[in-house]
Structure formats: C-alpha cells, structure tokens
Write a protein that holds these residues in place. Structure first.
Motif, PDB file in Angstrom:
ATOM      1  N   LEU A 188       0.827  -1.207   0.000  1.00 35.44           N
ATOM      2  CA  LEU A 188       0.000   0.000   0.000  1.00 35.44           C
ATOM      3  C   LEU A 188       0.862   1.259   0.000  1.00 35.44           C
ATOM      4  CD1 LEU A 188      -2.888  -0.719   2.527  1.00 35.44           C
ATOM      5  CD2 LEU A 188      -3.111  -0.195   0.106  1.00 35.44           C
ATOM      6  N   THR A 189       1.919   1.248   0.774  1.00 35.53           N
ATOM      7  CA  THR A 189       2.803   2.408   0.849  1.00 35.53           C
ATOM      8  C   THR A 189       3.452   2.672  -0.507  1.00 35.53           C
ATOM      9  OG1 THR A 189       3.230   1.948   3.174  1.00 35.53           O
ATOM     10  CG2 THR A 189       4.771   3.411   2.069  1.00 35.53           C
ATOM     11  N   LEU A 190       3.868   1.627  -1.172  1.00 36.62           N
ATOM     12  CA  LEU A 190       4.491   1.782  -2.482  1.00 36.62           C
ATOM     13  C   LEU A 190       3.489   2.265  -3.522  1.00 36.62           C
ATOM     14  CD1 LEU A 190       7.129   1.407  -4.034  1.00 36.62           C
ATOM     15  CD2 LEU A 190       6.387  -0.910  -4.569  1.00 36.62           C
ATOM     16  N   LEU A 191       2.281   1.709  -3.496  1.00 33.33           N
ATOM     17  CA  LEU A 191       1.267   2.107  -4.475  1.00 33.33           C
ATOM     18  C   LEU A 191       0.784   3.542  -4.262  1.00 33.33           C
ATOM     19  CD1 LEU A 191      -0.905  -1.131  -4.716  1.00 33.33           C
ATOM     20  CD2 LEU A 191       0.707  -0.242  -6.406  1.00 33.33           C
ATOM     21  N   THR A 192       0.807   4.008  -3.043  1.00 29.21           N
ATOM     22  CA  THR A 192       0.330   5.366  -2.748  1.00 29.21           C
ATOM     23  C   THR A 192       1.473   6.361  -2.570  1.00 29.21           C
ATOM     24  OG1 THR A 192       0.222   4.904  -0.369  1.00 29.21           O
ATOM     25  CG2 THR A 192      -1.768   4.492  -1.669  1.00 29.21           C
ATOM     26  N   LEU A 193       2.649   5.998  -3.014  1.00 31.82           N
ATOM     27  CA  LEU A 193       3.811   6.875  -2.860  1.00 31.82           C
ATOM     28  C   LEU A 193       3.613   8.254  -3.488  1.00 31.82           C
ATOM     29  CD1 LEU A 193       6.629   7.007  -1.652  1.00 31.82           C
ATOM     30  CD2 LEU A 193       7.520   6.131  -3.808  1.00 31.82           C
ATOM     31  N   PRO A 194       3.040   8.348  -4.689  1.00 31.03           N
ATOM     32  CA  PRO A 194       2.826   9.703  -5.237  1.00 31.03           C
ATOM     33  C   PRO A 194       1.912  10.568  -4.351  1.00 31.03           C
ATOM     34  CG  PRO A 194       2.611   8.074  -6.969  1.00 31.03           C
ATOM     35  CD  PRO A 194       2.715   7.323  -5.677  1.00 31.03           C
ATOM     36  N   LEU A 195       0.848   9.975  -3.799  1.00 29.69           N
ATOM     37  CA  LEU A 195      -0.031  10.726  -2.899  1.00 29.69           C
ATOM     38  C   LEU A 195       0.692  11.111  -1.611  1.00 29.69           C
ATOM     39  CD1 LEU A 195      -3.416   8.823  -3.233  1.00 29.69           C
ATOM     40  CD2 LEU A 195      -2.930  11.175  -3.925  1.00 29.69           C
ATOM     41  N   SER A 196       1.532  10.218  -1.135  1.00 27.49           N
ATOM     42  CA  SER A 196       2.293  10.521   0.083  1.00 27.49           C
ATOM     43  C   SER A 196       3.276  11.656  -0.150  1.00 27.49           C
ATOM     44  CB  SER A 196       3.041   9.282   0.567  1.00 27.49           C
ATOM     45  OG  SER A 196       2.144   8.288   0.954  1.00 27.49           O
ATOM     46  N   ILE A 197       3.880  11.684  -1.312  1.00 29.83           N
ATOM     47  CA  ILE A 197       4.821  12.761  -1.628  1.00 29.83           C
ATOM     48  C   ILE A 197       4.074  14.083  -1.778  1.00 29.83           C
ATOM     49  CG2 ILE A 197       6.400  13.638  -3.404  1.00 29.83           C
ATOM     50  CD1 ILE A 197       7.268  10.698  -3.831  1.00 29.83           C
ATOM     51  N   LEU A 198       2.937  14.059  -2.486  1.00 27.91           N
ATOM     52  CA  LEU A 198       2.155  15.292  -2.670  1.00 27.91           C
ATOM     53  C   LEU A 198       1.616  15.848  -1.353  1.00 27.91           C
ATOM     54  CD1 LEU A 198       0.140  14.557  -5.929  1.00 27.91           C
ATOM     55  CD2 LEU A 198       1.945  16.241  -5.604  1.00 27.91           C
ATOM     56  N   SER A 199       1.295  14.950  -0.421  1.00 24.25           N
ATOM     57  CA  SER A 199       0.745  15.400   0.865  1.00 24.25           C
ATOM     58  C   SER A 199       1.832  15.556   1.930  1.00 24.25           C
ATOM     59  CB  SER A 199      -0.316  14.412   1.349  1.00 24.25           C
ATOM     60  OG  SER A 199       0.288  13.181   1.690  1.00 24.25           O
ATOM     61  N   LEU A 200       3.079  15.485   1.513  1.00 23.39           N
ATOM     62  CA  LEU A 200       4.223  15.593   2.419  1.00 23.39           C
ATOM     63  C   LEU A 200       4.186  14.532   3.519  1.00 23.39           C
ATOM     64  CD1 LEU A 200       4.373  19.477   2.725  1.00 23.39           C
ATOM     65  CD2 LEU A 200       5.679  17.999   1.183  1.00 23.39           C
ATOM     66  N   GLY A 201       3.729  13.345   3.165  1.00 22.72           N
ATOM     67  CA  GLY A 201       3.726  12.212   4.081  1.00 22.72           C
ATOM     68  C   GLY A 201       2.458  12.048   4.884  1.00 22.72           C
ATOM     69  N   LEU A 202       1.543  12.998   4.813  1.00 20.69           N
ATOM     70  CA  LEU A 202       0.320  12.901   5.606  1.00 20.69           C
ATOM     71  C   LEU A 202      -0.599  11.775   5.142  1.00 20.69           C
ATOM     72  CD1 LEU A 202      -0.549  16.659   6.158  1.00 20.69           C
ATOM     73  CD2 LEU A 202       0.434  15.034   7.777  1.00 20.69           C
ATOM     74  N   PHE A 203      -0.484  11.376   3.887  1.00 26.25           N
ATOM     75  CA  PHE A 203      -1.331  10.285   3.401  1.00 26.25           C
ATOM     76  C   PHE A 203      -0.970   8.956   4.058  1.00 26.25           C
ATOM     77  CE2 PHE A 203      -3.074   7.212   0.368  1.00 26.25           C
ATOM     78  CZ  PHE A 203      -4.359   7.710   0.261  1.00 26.25           C
ATOM     79  N   LEU A 204       0.194   8.872   4.665  1.00 24.97           N
ATOM     80  CA  LEU A 204       0.571   7.650   5.374  1.00 24.97           C
ATOM     81  C   LEU A 204      -0.349   7.378   6.563  1.00 24.97           C
ATOM     82  CD1 LEU A 204       4.459   7.810   5.215  1.00 24.97           C
ATOM     83  CD2 LEU A 204       2.923   6.296   3.964  1.00 24.97           C
ATOM     84  N   PHE A 205      -0.966   8.438   7.119  1.00 28.40           N
ATOM     85  CA  PHE A 205      -1.976   8.235   8.153  1.00 28.40           C
ATOM     86  C   PHE A 205      -3.166   7.456   7.591  1.00 28.40           C
ATOM     87  CE2 PHE A 205      -0.058  12.138  10.125  1.00 28.40           C
ATOM     88  CZ  PHE A 205       0.410  11.501  11.268  1.00 28.40           C
ATOM     89  N   VAL A 206      -3.535   7.764   6.362  1.00 28.79           N
ATOM     90  CA  VAL A 206      -4.630   7.049   5.710  1.00 28.79           C
ATOM     91  C   VAL A 206      -4.224   5.604   5.442  1.00 28.79           C
ATOM     92  CG1 VAL A 206      -6.099   6.984   3.649  1.00 28.79           C
ATOM     93  CG2 VAL A 206      -5.549   9.174   4.720  1.00 28.79           C
ATOM     94  N   VAL A 207      -2.988   5.394   5.036  1.00 27.49           N
ATOM     95  CA  VAL A 207      -2.491   4.030   4.815  1.00 27.49           C
ATOM     96  C   VAL A 207      -2.533   3.235   6.119  1.00 27.49           C
ATOM     97  CG1 VAL A 207      -0.446   2.666   4.194  1.00 27.49           C
ATOM     98  CG2 VAL A 207      -1.092   4.646   2.821  1.00 27.49           C
ATOM     99  N   ASN A 208      -2.164   3.866   7.225  1.00 28.04           N
ATOM    100  CA  ASN A 208      -2.232   3.194   8.526  1.00 28.04           C
ATOM    101  C   ASN A 208      -3.675   2.866   8.898  1.00 28.04           C
ATOM    102  OD1 ASN A 208       0.519   3.286   8.870  1.00 28.04           O
ATOM    103  ND2 ASN A 208       0.480   5.140  10.111  1.00 28.04           N
ATOM    104  N   ALA A 209      -4.598   3.782   8.603  1.00 27.34           N
ATOM    105  CA  ALA A 209      -6.012   3.535   8.889  1.00 27.34           C
ATOM    106  C   ALA A 209      -6.542   2.386   8.042  1.00 27.34           C
ATOM    107  CB  ALA A 209      -6.823   4.799   8.632  1.00 27.34           C
TER     108      ALA A 209
END
Length: 123
Positions: free
Chosen positions: A51-72
């Motif tokens: 999931l982290t790898l697939l959402t890497l572009p979103l994580s970069i655009l959100s400055l890592g905040l999307f990782l909270f969504v990945v954890n959820a």
C-alpha cells in the motif's frame, strides 16, 4: 524469543488501551487482543509495504500525511481479517481507524520505550 513475546504482549496491551480511548474500536478480551496483534502484525508486514508503495505519489504530494490514511486502511484490514476468523476485534469506520492508528502508534511507542528502558538497565 523473549524479545518477540515481549513485543507481542506490548502490542496487545497497546491495543487494549487504544480500544479504551478511541470510540469505535472494540476488543472483547485480552486473548482477543493477542490474536488481533498477530493480525495487525501480519497486515503491517505483508500488505502495508505494498500500500505504501502504491500510494507513494499521494504521500509525496501530501508531504507524508497520506501515510496516516495508509495506517487507517491497514488497521481496518486487520479488523476485517479478525472478523473473518472471529477473533473479537473490530474497527467501525474510517475515522475510528484513523484516530485509532494514531493512538495505537503513540501508546505502543510509549510502552515500548518503557519496556526497552527497563531491559537496558538489566544488561
């Protein structure tokens, strides 16, 4: 082996504390928390890196905040897995999963720090 068991117990205790803090997360008993900790560990080891790898572009655009969504999502997936095996652990919705993942990380880190501090004194 002792370190593995200690980590497992810390994860289960952290899960019980999180379930008492965050409404929408339920753990039926401590043995259920132990099994749920296994489910969370499995999801974190297998699914979360994908999931982290697939959402890497979103994580970069959100400055890592999307990782909270990945954890959820990971916590919700562990809840679904626990439901499949009738473990007694449930997360009811996205917001409890999001807040629960944050609280679980904080509580687990805090307890882990105390456990590791005690272990370093013994050596």
């Amino acid at each position: 082996m002792l370190s593995f068991l200690l980590t497992w117990v810390v994860a289960a205790v952290s899960l019980v504390i999180t379930a008492n803090i965050v409404p929408g997360i339920t753990v039926v008993s401590f043995p259920a928390a132990m099994l749920a900790a296994v489910a969370i560990g499995f999801v974190n080891a297998v699914v979360r890196p994908i999931l982290t790898l697939l959402t890497l572009p979103l994580s970069i655009l959100s400055l890592g905040l999307f990782l909270f969504v990945v954890n959820a999502i990971s916590l919700s997936l562990a809840s679904w897995l626990a439901d499949v095996f009738s473990i007694g652990f449930a997360v009811n919705g996205f917001w409890p999963a999001l807040f629960g993942s944050i609280v679980l990380s904080f509580v687990s880190g805090l307890i882990g720090r105390f456990v590791n501090a005690d272990r370093s004194l013994d050596m």
